[in-house]
Each structure stands twice: as C-alpha cells, then as structure tokens.
Design an enzyme around this catalytic site. Structure first.
Site, short mmCIF file in Angstrom:
data_model
loop_
_atom_site.label_atom_id
_atom_site.label_comp_id
_atom_site.label_asym_id
_atom_site.label_seq_id
_atom_site.Cartn_x
_atom_site.Cartn_y
_atom_site.Cartn_z
N ARG A 51 0.86 -1.18 0.00
CA ARG A 51 0.00 0.00 0.00
C ARG A 51 0.90 1.24 0.00
NH1 ARG A 51 1.70 1.95 4.00
NH2 ARG A 51 0.58 3.91 3.61
N GLY A 52 0.25 2.40 -0.17
CA GLY A 52 0.99 3.64 -0.28
C GLY A 52 1.15 3.99 -1.75
N ASP A 233 -2.42 10.71 -2.08
CA ASP A 233 -2.76 9.66 -3.03
C ASP A 233 -3.18 10.22 -4.38
OD1 ASP A 233 -2.99 6.73 -1.67
OD2 ASP A 233 -3.30 8.32 -0.20
N LYS A 244 -5.17 9.92 3.15
CA LYS A 244 -5.86 9.03 4.08
C LYS A 244 -6.91 9.78 4.90
CE LYS A 244 -5.33 5.55 4.19
NZ LYS A 244 -6.10 4.55 3.41
#
Length: 350
Positions: A51-52, A233, A244
């Site tokens: 993730r990320g 993101d 987030k």
C-alpha cells in the site's frame, strides 16, 4: 531502508515473482509476500499487502510486466495488456500512481516489448530517486528540536524506499538533527500510523510517540507541533489533495493554530486531468475494517476481534480531500511549490 541491518525495498522483482513486504502483518511479523501472477499481484494491492501511493504504482508496473510474461505468445499483446490494465486499475480507484504506472507500461508497449519491460522496472527506480530528493528539499523545513506530526504512513513502505512525508524526517535526522520528535497519528481504521510509521521510525532510531487520531488539535493547541507533513494519493490540478481519511481534520486544525501544513508527494501523484476535489473518486472499503481490529492477544497470538456494538453498521471512506487553501506547500522531487494551478503546471515544465 534497513530492517535488522539488511537493506530492503518495500516491493521488488525476483525470479519472475513480485516480492513485497507484507504490510498487513507489521509490526508483529516481518514477512516477504510473493506474487506469481497478475491476479495475485492485483489481490495484494486490493487487500493492502502492499500500500501507499508509490508502492502501489510500482506494483501496478510490475503487474503489467507479469501480464507481458503471461501473454508473450499472444497474437495481439497490446490488447491483452489493455485488458490487464483494466483489472489492475480497478484494485484501488483513488491512487493515481497506479494509473500512472499502468499507462506508462501500456504506452511503452506500443514501441516494443523490451521497452515496456524496461519501463516497468524504471517506475520503481524513479520512485526511489524521487523520494530521496523529497527528503533533501523537505529536510530544510525541519529545524533541530522540531516536533513534527504525521498522519497514516508515507514512509519507505509506501514509496518503495525512503518515503514522501517521512523522507524529510529521515534526511534531517541523518544530517545531524537528532533532537526531532514525531507525533504519529494512529490512523483509524487500519492503523497505518501506529503500526507502520511507528515501526519505521523505531527501525531508524527516531524519537516518536503514537497519539490518538483525535488528539492532534490538542497538541497543536499546546504548541507541541511545529510542522505537519503528510503524503498524498492524488493531487488535483488546483492543489486539492486526496489523502488518508482524517487528513482534512488535521489540515483544518493546523490552519486554525497557524501551523505549517505540508504535503510531500512526487510529481506522479499530481493529476492534471482532475481539475478539483469534486472529480476525485473516494474509495469506500469494507465496513469490517471499522468493526474489527487485528492484533496480538494476551497470549501473544495474532487474532482478529470484533470491537463494536453488535448489529451496528459502519461507513468506511478510505480517503478525504484537503482543499488547496489549507495547504502551505507541496514537497516534491523538484522542490517545494505553492498549492495553486500555476505552480503545479510549472512542476511539469521543469
């Protein structure tokens, strides 16, 4: 970065397998997860084994590489790659780095298969170099003794190596600013802050404390926060930024208390085709992530437990969008820029 004195990237290719640090098991267990097909890599992205923004992009590029290997004898490889791209892109709809990576490999395939393969490898390597540069530019904002707040995990786990929001902290620490302190938001519901960011900082020997998500404004009001740095993101053309869930609340509080609020992100996270926050699709994840919690019990065994009122439903947006007017600046691999259309356009002219 190093784990137990051995250097690792968050994701890499080895013997035709996509290898990644299993982030769902951290900090309780350090394990390498192997994906041997496009479907397995897609599942790893979807279930957040990796993730990320940057690591998702690298995974997308590697998944396209797997699609090339799986269809090397196809009559029309390009059509097969377009189909694979649709499957890969559907795994995480908010993270623009994913689409950036799959697009690059697909476009490279128009030239040659060899070029497409090289492009898939280049995406991960470029992410690492961008992360290093963000650390250099961002570290200039951090003075010795600074107390920094961050949200979620935008470290080396999230960007293949070094990170975005944490890279300036690592660089400042390496350059002798040993008295910095990091407030780590827990980051409900998946707890990427208290599980991943805290683990990273501990590995690097940087002083920190985990705080509840709703404690950020309290510490700001007590003059305990000098600067806040988070990742992203997707960043729209006007500077509106998806990150987030919980980032927006922190940005509002930082604005109220006059605390600089920076977004650290490579240019690949900027989406000039998305004009404002109104066009950003927000991923809605399974309610079980809110209703359950995963961790060690008193006997030291890992288990998933139910923590909420039985029968209640939950909402689980994975991201929120911070308006550009709440952002002090963007830390990029090309320097620090202001959050407006003109500055963002110049980023792609340099």
């Amino acid at each position: 970065m190093k784990v137990n004195n051995k250097s690792y990237r968050a994701i890499w290719i080895e013997n035709f397998a996509v290898c990644m640090i299993d982030q769902n098991l951290l900090p309780f267990e350090f394990k390498i997860h192997h994906c041997y097909s496009v479907d397995e890599t897609c599942d790893a992205i979807k279930t957040m084994i990796t993730r990320g923004a940057g690591s998702i992009g690298a995974a997308g590029g590697y998944a396209m590489l797997q699609a090339i290997w799986e269809n090397e004898n196809a009559e029309n490889l390009y059509n097969e790659l377009k189909t694979a791209k649709q499957k890969i892109d559907a795994t995480r709809p908010t993270a623009v780095n994913l689409f950036y990576a799959t697009n690059r490999v697909l476009e490279a395939a128009k030239i040659s298969t060899a070029f497409a393969i090289a492009e898939a490898h280049a995406i991960a390597d470029e992410c690492v170099e961008q992360s290093k540069k963000m650390g250099i530019y961002g570290s200039e904002l951090i003075k010795d003794g600074y107390k920094i707040e961050t949200h979620c995990n935008a470290g080396w786990l999230a960007l293949v190596d070094y990170g975005s929001a944490l890279s300036p902290i690592y660089t400042a620490f390496e350059n002798g600013k040993k008295n910095i302190f990091v407030y780590v938001d827990e980051t409900r519901p998946r707890l990427q802050g208290m599980r991943l960011t805290a683990w990273e900082l501990q590995q690097q020997g940087i002083s920190h404390a985990i705080i509840p998500d709703n404690a950020g404004a309290f510490y700001m009001s007590k003059n305990e926060i000098d600067i806040m740095i988070v990742g992203a993101d997707r960043i729209a053309a006007n500077g509106d930024t998806a990150n987030k869930i919980g980032t927006l609340e922190k940005a509002i509080a930082a604005k109220y208390y006059g605390i600089p609020f920076y977004i650290a992100a490579p240019s690949s996270t900027f989406d000039l085709d998305t004009q404002t926050r109104n066009e950003i699709i927000i991923e809605e994840r399974n309610e079980e992530e809110v209703l359950h919690c995963y961790g060690k019990n008193k006997e030291g065994k890992l288990e998933n437990i139910f923590i909420s009122n039985p029968g209640s439903k939950a909402k689980n947006p994975a991201f929120d969008v911070t308006p550009a007017e709440l952002i002090t600046g963007f830390i990029t691999e090309k320097g620090i820029i202001k959050p407006n259309n003109e500055e963002i356009k110049k980023l792609f002219e340099k």
